[in-house]
Design an enzyme around this catalytic site. Structure first.
Site, mmCIF file in Angstrom:
data_model
loop_
_atom_site.group_PDB
_atom_site.id
_atom_site.type_symbol
_atom_site.label_atom_id
_atom_site.label_comp_id
_atom_site.label_asym_id
_atom_site.label_seq_id
_atom_site.Cartn_x
_atom_site.Cartn_y
_atom_site.Cartn_z
ATOM 1 N N ASP B 177 10.449 27.952 -48.852
ATOM 2 C CA ASP B 177 11.724 28.037 -47.899
ATOM 3 C C ASP B 177 11.123 28.850 -46.538
ATOM 4 O OD1 ASP B 177 14.874 28.475 -47.884
ATOM 5 O OD2 ASP B 177 13.995 30.153 -46.893
ATOM 6 N N ASN B 185 16.334 29.135 -34.908
ATOM 7 C CA ASN B 185 17.605 28.378 -34.386
ATOM 8 C C ASN B 185 18.386 29.248 -33.429
ATOM 9 O OD1 ASN B 185 17.133 25.839 -35.423
ATOM 10 N ND2 ASN B 185 18.373 26.361 -37.332
ATOM 11 N N HIS B 190 18.627 24.730 -31.729
ATOM 12 C CA HIS B 190 18.423 23.800 -32.667
ATOM 13 C C HIS B 190 17.365 22.933 -32.562
ATOM 14 C CE1 HIS B 190 22.254 25.550 -34.250
ATOM 15 N NE2 HIS B 190 21.668 25.354 -35.414
ATOM 16 N N ASP B 194 14.286 22.315 -34.900
ATOM 17 C CA ASP B 194 13.993 20.636 -35.455
ATOM 18 C C ASP B 194 12.481 20.598 -35.337
ATOM 19 O OD1 ASP B 194 16.610 20.199 -36.120
ATOM 20 O OD2 ASP B 194 16.953 18.957 -34.494
ATOM 21 N N GLU B 220 16.197 24.558 -44.535
ATOM 22 C CA GLU B 220 15.002 24.789 -44.578
ATOM 23 C C GLU B 220 13.949 24.867 -45.682
ATOM 24 O OE1 GLU B 220 17.360 26.473 -43.531
ATOM 25 O OE2 GLU B 220 17.022 28.734 -43.739
#
Lengths: 128, 301
Positions: B177, B185, B190, B194, B220
């Site tokens: 994670d 973000n 975002h 990405d 994530e």
């Protein structure tokens, strides 16, 4: 060389036996291919003719019908006029067991093949 | 386009061969049905064929039947070309699996038109197969990272567990994670988030063997399934994977960024009683231990 061996000036020799315009259309006017096919056809004929006679002599009508079927396909491809009709009748007679018709048509076919072979030989001399 | 022609009669075979070559086909000519079947059933065999009916060894309809039963998914367009011209013959020929039926003597224009129809059908089939493959890919992969999606990676883990248990082997599940990803973000948007996810995917794929699996488990979160592993190597492998992600700053459109990963790892050996969900639950607990220990580290379940 090809021109020398082609039969262009003597089309009439085989036109008695085959529908030349139809055959030329089938080979898309490729005269070289036409000569090649005539030679092949001429070379295949005796074996098939003998096989047909042998089968009939032995009374093996199923085999006779099978050989006649092969001959019919070949003759139709080469646009034979009387030849195709005769072989079609021979195949039908072999299937139905009609010996008198079979014998009669076989004689006519032999005559046709003799004439046709001579015409092809005359036309394609030097190409075989 | 390659095409197979099968006819035991040489005049017909040569006539067809020449006609088709002139029309631009690459022709394979055979003189009996058995040979036709072998060529057509080859995985790379021609997909278009003209078959005579009466042939030695196998006749045209028998060739159609055998090709239909053996060739599998990929369609071969089969045309019977024969002197048999009764309605019963046509029905029998088509019933054997032929797609089309032509009577000798053929007309070159008609023959070419029929073959063109065959090509159209083959093209349609190719388009359908391509669309199906695209749908299959979309259904099994994550749209952003192109990694396996959650459903697929969990299914693969279940399959690998069954296999390694049967073979008395060991599968390792690595659950990772990203640390503080919400901050990426929230701070950079975002799109940058990405970019980071895609780069993580690339680094994860680069850190495993070609026969291991990498999937996006959640936003994530990533799940890696490592096959045929030594259970004692679990922590070492987890640390190598974690280090591969964190090794260098991420280059993003908003500049370089340091990204770290917390990892929970579990080996299937000695846990034969656990199903895939329970195993993942254990890995998740280990992951939270890693988070609780300050992040950017690995913990063994």
């Amino acid at each position: 060389m090809c021109e020398e061996n082609s039969f262009v000036p003597n089309d009439s020799l085989i036109e008695e036996f085959m529908d030349l315009p139809e055959l030329l259309a089938r080979v898309e006017n490729d005269r070289e291919l036409l000569t090649e096919l005539l030679v092949m056809f001429r070379n295949e004929l005796p074996e098939l003719q003998n096989a047909l006679h042998d089968a009939i002599d032995l009374g093996d009508l199923a085999q006779a019908a099978k050989v006649a079927h092969t001959l019919k396909g070949m003759s139709a491809n080469m646009s034979l006029r009387r030849g195709t009709s005769l072989i079609t009748e021979i195949e039908a007679a072999a299937k139905s067991g009609d010996i008198p018709v079979l014998t009669k048509r076989l004689v006519a076919l032999d005559t046709e093949i003799t004439g046709l072979s001579a015409a092809i030989d005359a036309l394609t001399v030097g190409t075989q | 386009m390659r095409i197979l022609i099968a006819d035991d009669e040489p005049v017909s075979l040569r006539m067809l061969e020449k006609t088709l070559q002139r029309a631009g086909y690459e022709v394979t000519a055979v003189r009996n049905g058995r040979e036709a079947v072998e060529k057509l059933c080859h995985s790379d065999g021609p997909r278009l064929a003209l078959l005579d009916w009466m042939m030695p060894e196998l006749d045209g309809p028998a060739v159609c039947r055998e090709v239909r039963s053996r060739r599998g998914q990929s369609h071969v367009h089969l045309i019977l070309l024969t002197s048999k011209n009764s309605k019963q013959d046509v029905v029998k020929g088509l019933a054997s699996g032929a797609d089309d039926y032509l009577v000798k003597p053929f007309d070159p224009e008609e023959l070419k038109a029929r073959l063109h129809t065959g090509l159209r059908i083959l093209q349609l089939e190719d388009n359908l197969l391509e669309a199906r493959e695209e749908m299959r890919y979309k259904a099994t992969h994550d749209a952003l990272t192109a990694l396996l999606n959650r459903g697929t990676i969990v299914e693969l883990l279940a399959r690998e567990l069954t296999r390694t248990r049967r073979e008395n082997g060991c599968t390792i599940a690595v659950l990772g994670d990203l640390d503080h990803f919400k901050l990426v973000n929230d701070t950079h948007g975002h799109l940058v988030g990405d970019e980071v996810l895609c780069e993580v995917a690339r680094r994860l794929l680069g850190s495993v063997r070609s026969y291991d699996f990498v999937g996006r488990y959640g936003g994530e979160e990533f799940l890696l399934v490592l096959n045929n592993c030594d259970a004692k190597m679990s922590m070492q492998r987890a640390e190598e994977i974690r280090a591969a992600v964190c090794q260098s700053p991420f280059v993003t459109s908003r500049g370089p960024m340091s990204i770290t990963l917390s990892v929970g790892v579990i080996a299937s050996r000695d846990r034969e009683h656990l199903c895939v969900e329970e195993l993942l639950c254990e890995a998740d607990r280990a992951l939270y231990s890693a988070k609780a220990a300050g992040r950017n580290c690995s913990r063994l379940a």
